[in-house]
Design a protein around this motif. Structure first.
Motif, PDB file in Angstrom:
ATOM      1  N   GLU A 199      -7.781  15.674   6.218  1.00 36.73           N
ATOM      2  CA  GLU A 199      -7.352  14.410   6.773  1.00 36.73           C
ATOM      3  C   GLU A 199      -7.700  12.947   7.214  1.00 36.73           C
ATOM      4  OE1 GLU A 199      -4.352  16.877  10.413  1.00 36.73           O
ATOM      5  OE2 GLU A 199      -5.736  15.142  11.028  1.00 36.73           O
ATOM      6  N   GLU A 200      -8.905  13.331   7.273  1.00 37.71           N
ATOM      7  CA  GLU A 200      -9.190  12.018   7.390  1.00 37.71           C
ATOM      8  C   GLU A 200     -10.131  11.622   5.992  1.00 37.71           C
ATOM      9  OE1 GLU A 200      -9.208  10.329  10.166  1.00 37.71           O
ATOM     10  OE2 GLU A 200      -8.225  11.434  10.651  1.00 37.71           O
ATOM     11  N   ILE A 201     -10.308  12.672   5.164  1.00 40.27           N
ATOM     12  CA  ILE A 201     -10.711  11.604   3.513  1.00 40.27           C
ATOM     13  C   ILE A 201      -9.979  11.421   2.802  1.00 40.27           C
ATOM     14  CG2 ILE A 201     -13.161  13.730   3.701  1.00 40.27           C
ATOM     15  CD1 ILE A 201     -10.998  15.348   1.906  1.00 40.27           C
ATOM     16  N   ARG A 202      -7.976  11.571   3.256  1.00 37.02           N
ATOM     17  CA  ARG A 202      -6.661  11.277   3.131  1.00 37.02           C
ATOM     18  C   ARG A 202      -7.655  10.185   2.608  1.00 37.02           C
ATOM     19  NH1 ARG A 202      -4.595  16.578   2.673  1.00 37.02           N
ATOM     20  NH2 ARG A 202      -3.971  16.625   4.874  1.00 37.02           N
ATOM     21  N   LYS A 203      -7.051   9.476   4.105  1.00 35.66           N
ATOM     22  CA  LYS A 203      -6.906   8.038   4.581  1.00 35.66           C
ATOM     23  C   LYS A 203      -7.974   6.919   3.768  1.00 35.66           C
ATOM     24  CE  LYS A 203      -5.801   9.663   9.435  1.00 35.66           C
ATOM     25  NZ  LYS A 203      -6.258  10.074  10.449  1.00 35.66           N
ATOM     26  N   LYS A 204      -7.108   6.008   3.187  1.00 34.65           N
ATOM     27  CA  LYS A 204      -7.739   4.636   2.328  1.00 34.65           C
ATOM     28  C   LYS A 204      -7.818   3.577   3.501  1.00 34.65           C
ATOM     29  CE  LYS A 204      -6.878   6.462  -1.445  1.00 34.65           C
ATOM     30  NZ  LYS A 204      -7.972   7.366  -1.451  1.00 34.65           N
TER      31      LYS A 204
ATOM     32  N   GLY B  21     -10.470  26.473  12.022  1.00 39.91           N
ATOM     33  CA  GLY B  21      -9.618  25.864  11.137  1.00 39.91           C
ATOM     34  C   GLY B  21      -9.923  23.982  11.704  1.00 39.91           C
ATOM     35  N   GLN B  22     -10.459  23.704  12.798  1.00 43.65           N
ATOM     36  CA  GLN B  22      -9.894  22.561  13.508  1.00 43.65           C
ATOM     37  C   GLN B  22     -10.762  22.299  12.250  1.00 43.65           C
ATOM     38  OE1 GLN B  22     -12.052  21.232  16.788  1.00 43.65           O
ATOM     39  NE2 GLN B  22     -10.464  20.394  17.362  1.00 43.65           N
ATOM     40  N   THR B  23     -11.845  21.911  12.469  1.00 45.77           N
ATOM     41  CA  THR B  23     -12.793  21.433  11.411  1.00 45.77           C
ATOM     42  C   THR B  23     -12.221  20.908  10.259  1.00 45.77           C
ATOM     43  OG1 THR B  23     -14.831  22.060  13.288  1.00 45.77           O
ATOM     44  CG2 THR B  23     -15.369  21.141  10.748  1.00 45.77           C
ATOM     45  N   LEU B  24     -12.331  22.293   9.191  1.00 46.45           N
ATOM     46  CA  LEU B  24     -11.641  21.586   8.069  1.00 46.45           C
ATOM     47  C   LEU B  24     -10.236  21.175   7.814  1.00 46.45           C
ATOM     48  CD1 LEU B  24     -12.290  22.617   5.098  1.00 46.45           C
ATOM     49  CD2 LEU B  24     -10.455  24.613   5.328  1.00 46.45           C
TER      50      LEU B  24
ATOM     51  N   ILE C 263     -14.377   2.535   3.389  1.00 45.06           N
ATOM     52  CA  ILE C 263     -12.657   3.890   3.227  1.00 45.06           C
ATOM     53  C   ILE C 263     -13.531   5.063   3.553  1.00 45.06           C
ATOM     54  CG2 ILE C 263     -11.246   2.511   2.216  1.00 45.06           C
ATOM     55  CD1 ILE C 263     -11.505   4.482  -0.379  1.00 45.06           C
ATOM     56  N   SER C 264     -15.120   4.874   3.793  1.00 51.35           N
ATOM     57  CA  SER C 264     -15.686   5.988   3.418  1.00 51.35           C
ATOM     58  C   SER C 264     -15.281   6.891   4.817  1.00 51.35           C
ATOM     59  CB  SER C 264     -17.321   6.312   3.201  1.00 51.35           C
ATOM     60  OG  SER C 264     -17.616   5.596   4.639  1.00 51.35           O
ATOM     61  N   THR C 265     -15.756   8.364   5.070  1.00 51.39           N
ATOM     62  CA  THR C 265     -15.469   9.262   6.528  1.00 51.39           C
ATOM     63  C   THR C 265     -16.786   8.929   6.771  1.00 51.39           C
ATOM     64  OG1 THR C 265     -13.673  10.222   5.539  1.00 51.39           O
ATOM     65  CG2 THR C 265     -14.746  11.024   6.510  1.00 51.39           C
TER      66      THR C 265
ATOM     67  N   ILE D 184     -15.726  11.061  12.255  1.00 45.04           N
ATOM     68  CA  ILE D 184     -14.985  12.978  13.337  1.00 45.04           C
ATOM     69  C   ILE D 184     -16.391  12.428  14.110  1.00 45.04           C
ATOM     70  CG2 ILE D 184     -14.954  14.745  12.955  1.00 45.04           C
ATOM     71  CD1 ILE D 184     -13.871  13.843   9.429  1.00 45.04           C
ATOM     72  N   ILE D 185     -16.885  12.749  14.999  1.00 45.24           N
ATOM     73  CA  ILE D 185     -17.726  13.390  15.957  1.00 45.24           C
ATOM     74  C   ILE D 185     -18.118  15.016  16.383  1.00 45.24           C
ATOM     75  CG2 ILE D 185     -18.979  13.031  17.963  1.00 45.24           C
ATOM     76  CD1 ILE D 185     -17.072   9.872  17.639  1.00 45.24           C
ATOM     77  N   SER D 186     -18.648  15.760  15.435  1.00 48.29           N
ATOM     78  CA  SER D 186     -18.636  17.253  15.653  1.00 48.29           C
ATOM     79  C   SER D 186     -19.630  17.442  17.157  1.00 48.29           C
ATOM     80  CB  SER D 186     -19.341  17.058  14.108  1.00 48.29           C
ATOM     81  OG  SER D 186     -19.740  18.811  14.383  1.00 48.29           O
ATOM     82  N   ARG D 187     -18.866  17.691  18.039  1.00 52.41           N
ATOM     83  CA  ARG D 187     -19.707  17.620  19.303  1.00 52.41           C
ATOM     84  C   ARG D 187     -19.540  18.790  19.651  1.00 52.41           C
ATOM     85  NH1 ARG D 187     -17.828  13.025  22.174  1.00 52.41           N
ATOM     86  NH2 ARG D 187     -19.536  12.457  21.394  1.00 52.41           N
TER      87      ARG D 187
END
Ligand code: SF4
Ligand code: SF4
Length: 231
Positions: free
Chosen positions: A147-152, A139-142, A82-84, A157-160
């Protein structure tokens, strides 16, 4: 990206790459650094060991991902981690001399070939949560990180954003308007080497025009709108 990570309470595992510098101030946002690809596998290891105190984030560069990270991502997906995982995709092997890798679209002999994308591999691994962000959009990055770390479930996340050694900046430098600047120091925490304190008066914060690439990121951190394009 690291400025956003520094504002989230989480555990970040990393490996060897230019992003390893995130361990130093002002970010101090890497908790572990091990061998190539270990940003992914350490996050998965902590997950499977039952660590639940904080969200687990693994970080890996694009060239390292293609070299030693893909197997770890499959392991996360297959074993229901479940990690990001953040893949810092600067389309370059920036730390060791810009050697080509499967994401650059050129062979080591500089011949054109197809370009590999980490999101395609993540999808093939069975990862359902895949986001692509622009790390210069704070803003988008944060927001996406939160959002993603909340998911189980596992997320990628691709930081491009291409390395500035590959895509030369087209914009001119930015400057700090002394009439608007309250010397709060927040822009120093962005970690840009172009932003510095004046030697004669450390309260005065300036931008080195030679080092500034005109990315505009620091302006997003300034609460007073004091950072503006020069001229
Ligand atoms: S505009 Fe970009 S490169 Fe210039 S000082 Fe701000 S963060 Fe640094
Ligand atoms: S964040 Fe803005 S107000 Fe604060 S020191 Fe930097 S330029 Fe000045």
């Amino acid at each position: 990206l690291f400025y956003a990570l520094s504002q989230i309470d989480c555990v970040v595992s990393g490996d060897i790459g230019c992003y390893s510098l995130g361990v130093f101030p002002p970010y101090e946002r890497l908790d572990t650094i091990l061998c190539m690809g270990a940003g992914i596998t350490v996050a998965q290891g902590m997950d499977k060991a039952g660590f639940r105190d904080k969200p687990l984030i693994g970080i890996v560069g694009d060239s390292t991902f293609f070299h030693a990270g893909m197997t770890g991502l499959l392991e996360i997906s297959y074993n229901k981690g479940i990690s990001t995982i953040i893949i810092v995709d600067n389309r370059a092997t920036a730390m060791t001399g810009l050697q080509d890798h499967p994401g650059t679209g050129r062979t080591l002999m500089k011949k054109r070939t197809h370009t590999a994308y980490p999101e395609d591999f993540a999808r093939a691994c069975g990862i359902k949560n895949i986001r692509v962000i622009d790390p210069l959009d704070f803003g988008q990055t944060l927001r996406v990180l939160k959002e993603e770390i909340r998911k189980k479930a596992a997320s990628v996340i691709i930081s491009r954003r291409a390395c500035i050694l590959i895509e030369k900046p087209k914009k001119g430098p930015w400057t700090i308007d002394p009439d608007r600047c309250t010397q709060c120091g927040r822009c120093l925490k962005v970690g840009c080497p172009a932003i510095y304190k004046e030697k004669a008066n450390e309260k005065v914060i300036l931008i080195d025009e030679v080092l500034c690439t005109g990315c505009g990121f620091c302006a997003q951190a300034c609460p007073k709108g004091a950072i503006v394009p020069k001229g």
